[in-house]
Write a protein that holds these residues in place. Structure first.
Motif, PDB file in Angstrom:
ATOM      1  N   PHE A   1       2.828  -6.203  -7.027  1.00 40.20           N
ATOM      2  CA  PHE A   1       3.364  -5.882  -5.700  1.00 40.20           C
ATOM      3  C   PHE A   1       2.474  -6.474  -4.609  1.00 40.20           C
ATOM      4  O   PHE A   1       2.940  -7.175  -3.717  1.00 40.20           O
ATOM      5  N   ILE A   2       1.190  -6.211  -4.696  1.00 40.33           N
ATOM      6  CA  ILE A   2       0.248  -6.713  -3.685  1.00 40.33           C
ATOM      7  C   ILE A   2       0.252  -8.242  -3.654  1.00 40.33           C
ATOM      8  O   ILE A   2       0.204  -8.850  -2.588  1.00 40.33           O
ATOM      9  N   ASN A   3       0.349  -8.864  -4.819  1.00 39.45           N
ATOM     10  CA  ASN A   3       0.354 -10.327  -4.894  1.00 39.45           C
ATOM     11  C   ASN A   3       1.686 -10.943  -4.488  1.00 39.45           C
ATOM     12  O   ASN A   3       1.756 -12.156  -4.274  1.00 39.45           O
ATOM     13  N   SER A   4       2.740 -10.121  -4.390  1.00 34.37           N
ATOM     14  CA  SER A   4       4.071 -10.634  -4.053  1.00 34.37           C
ATOM     15  C   SER A   4       4.381 -10.638  -2.565  1.00 34.37           C
ATOM     16  O   SER A   4       5.329 -11.292  -2.135  1.00 34.37           O
ATOM     17  N   VAL A   5       3.607  -9.899  -1.774  1.00 32.39           N
ATOM     18  CA  VAL A   5       3.894  -9.897  -0.332  1.00 32.39           C
ATOM     19  C   VAL A   5       3.573 -11.270   0.233  1.00 32.39           C
ATOM     20  O   VAL A   5       2.682 -11.970  -0.254  1.00 32.39           O
ATOM     21  N   ARG A   6       4.330 -11.653   1.257  1.00 28.03           N
ATOM     22  CA  ARG A   6       4.151 -12.982   1.851  1.00 28.03           C
ATOM     23  C   ARG A   6       3.600 -12.913   3.277  1.00 28.03           C
ATOM     24  O   ARG A   6       2.900 -13.814   3.704  1.00 28.03           O
ATOM     25  N   LEU A   7       3.951 -11.853   3.989  1.00 30.86           N
ATOM     26  CA  LEU A   7       3.492 -11.723   5.377  1.00 30.86           C
ATOM     27  C   LEU A   7       2.206 -10.918   5.491  1.00 30.86           C
ATOM     28  O   LEU A   7       1.428 -11.115   6.415  1.00 30.86           O
ATOM     29  N   PHE A   8       1.986 -10.009   4.568  1.00 30.48           N
ATOM     30  CA  PHE A   8       0.785  -9.176   4.592  1.00 30.48           C
ATOM     31  C   PHE A   8      -0.376  -9.940   3.971  1.00 30.48           C
ATOM     32  O   PHE A   8      -0.216 -10.618   2.967  1.00 30.48           O
ATOM     33  N   SER A   9      -1.560  -9.820   4.566  1.00 37.27           N
ATOM     34  CA  SER A   9      -2.772 -10.419   4.011  1.00 37.27           C
ATOM     35  C   SER A   9      -3.573  -9.342   3.301  1.00 37.27           C
ATOM     36  O   SER A   9      -3.618  -8.199   3.742  1.00 37.27           O
ATOM     37  N   TYR A  10      -4.216  -9.715   2.200  1.00 32.07           N
ATOM     38  CA  TYR A  10      -5.047  -8.773   1.441  1.00 32.07           C
ATOM     39  C   TYR A  10      -6.433  -8.743   2.092  1.00 32.07           C
ATOM     40  O   TYR A  10      -7.304  -9.551   1.777  1.00 32.07           O
ATOM     41  N   GLN A  11      -6.594  -7.847   3.055  1.00 32.55           N
ATOM     42  CA  GLN A  11      -7.838  -7.719   3.823  1.00 32.55           C
ATOM     43  C   GLN A  11      -8.137  -6.245   4.046  1.00 32.55           C
ATOM     44  O   GLN A  11      -7.223  -5.450   4.216  1.00 32.55           O
ATOM     45  N   ALA A  12      -9.397  -5.881   4.109  1.00 33.90           N
ATOM     46  CA  ALA A  12      -9.789  -4.487   4.291  1.00 33.90           C
ATOM     47  C   ALA A  12      -9.867  -4.063   5.758  1.00 33.90           C
ATOM     48  O   ALA A  12     -10.169  -2.916   6.052  1.00 33.90           O
TER      49      ALA A  12
ATOM     50  N   ASP B   1       9.789  -8.195   3.649  1.00 32.24           N
ATOM     51  CA  ASP B   1       8.688  -8.631   2.788  1.00 32.24           C
ATOM     52  C   ASP B   1       8.337  -7.543   1.778  1.00 32.24           C
ATOM     53  O   ASP B   1       8.160  -7.814   0.588  1.00 32.24           O
ATOM     54  N   LEU B   2       8.237  -6.308   2.230  1.00 36.00           N
ATOM     55  CA  LEU B   2       7.932  -5.209   1.317  1.00 36.00           C
ATOM     56  C   LEU B   2       9.052  -5.015   0.298  1.00 36.00           C
ATOM     57  O   LEU B   2       8.787  -4.808  -0.898  1.00 36.00           O
TER      58      LEU B   2
END
Length: 102
Positions: A28-39, A89-90
């Protein structure tokens, strides 16, 4: 001041529990396109993380349980992108990670 500087409304940060196993959660986390994986939080970009692995990754399983942070916790920090684009996106990320169609 918020009305003045954010006429369309201020961003939001919230968490939810992902129903699925760890592989599905990671997909799921790797499939989002607009969201960035950042803290970060409060960024102009929309962000996503699995807090037990990132911001709270130094805690033991017992400490995470005591802090009420289960492994399935996903945190979103919403940025300036269009709300409908973020929702889409979600939705596509849920579909891809849970075995549905994009």
């Amino acid at each position: 001041m918020a009305d003045r500087y954010f006429p369309k409304g201020a961003g939001s940060t919230f968490t939810f529990g992902f129903k699925g196993d760890e592989a599905q959660r990671d997909a799921f986390i790797n499939s989002v396109r607009l969201f960035s994986y950042q803290a970060n939080v409060g960024d102009s970009r929309s962000l996503i993380i699995n807090s037990p692995k990132t911001t709270h990754g130094e805690l033991t399983p017992d400490e995470l349980a005591l802090a009420d942070i289960p492994p399935e916790t996903i945190r979103l920090s919403l940025g300036l992108e269009d709300a409908n684009d973020l929702i889409a996106d979600l939705e596509q990320a849920f579909a891809r990670s849970l075995g549905g169609k994009e």
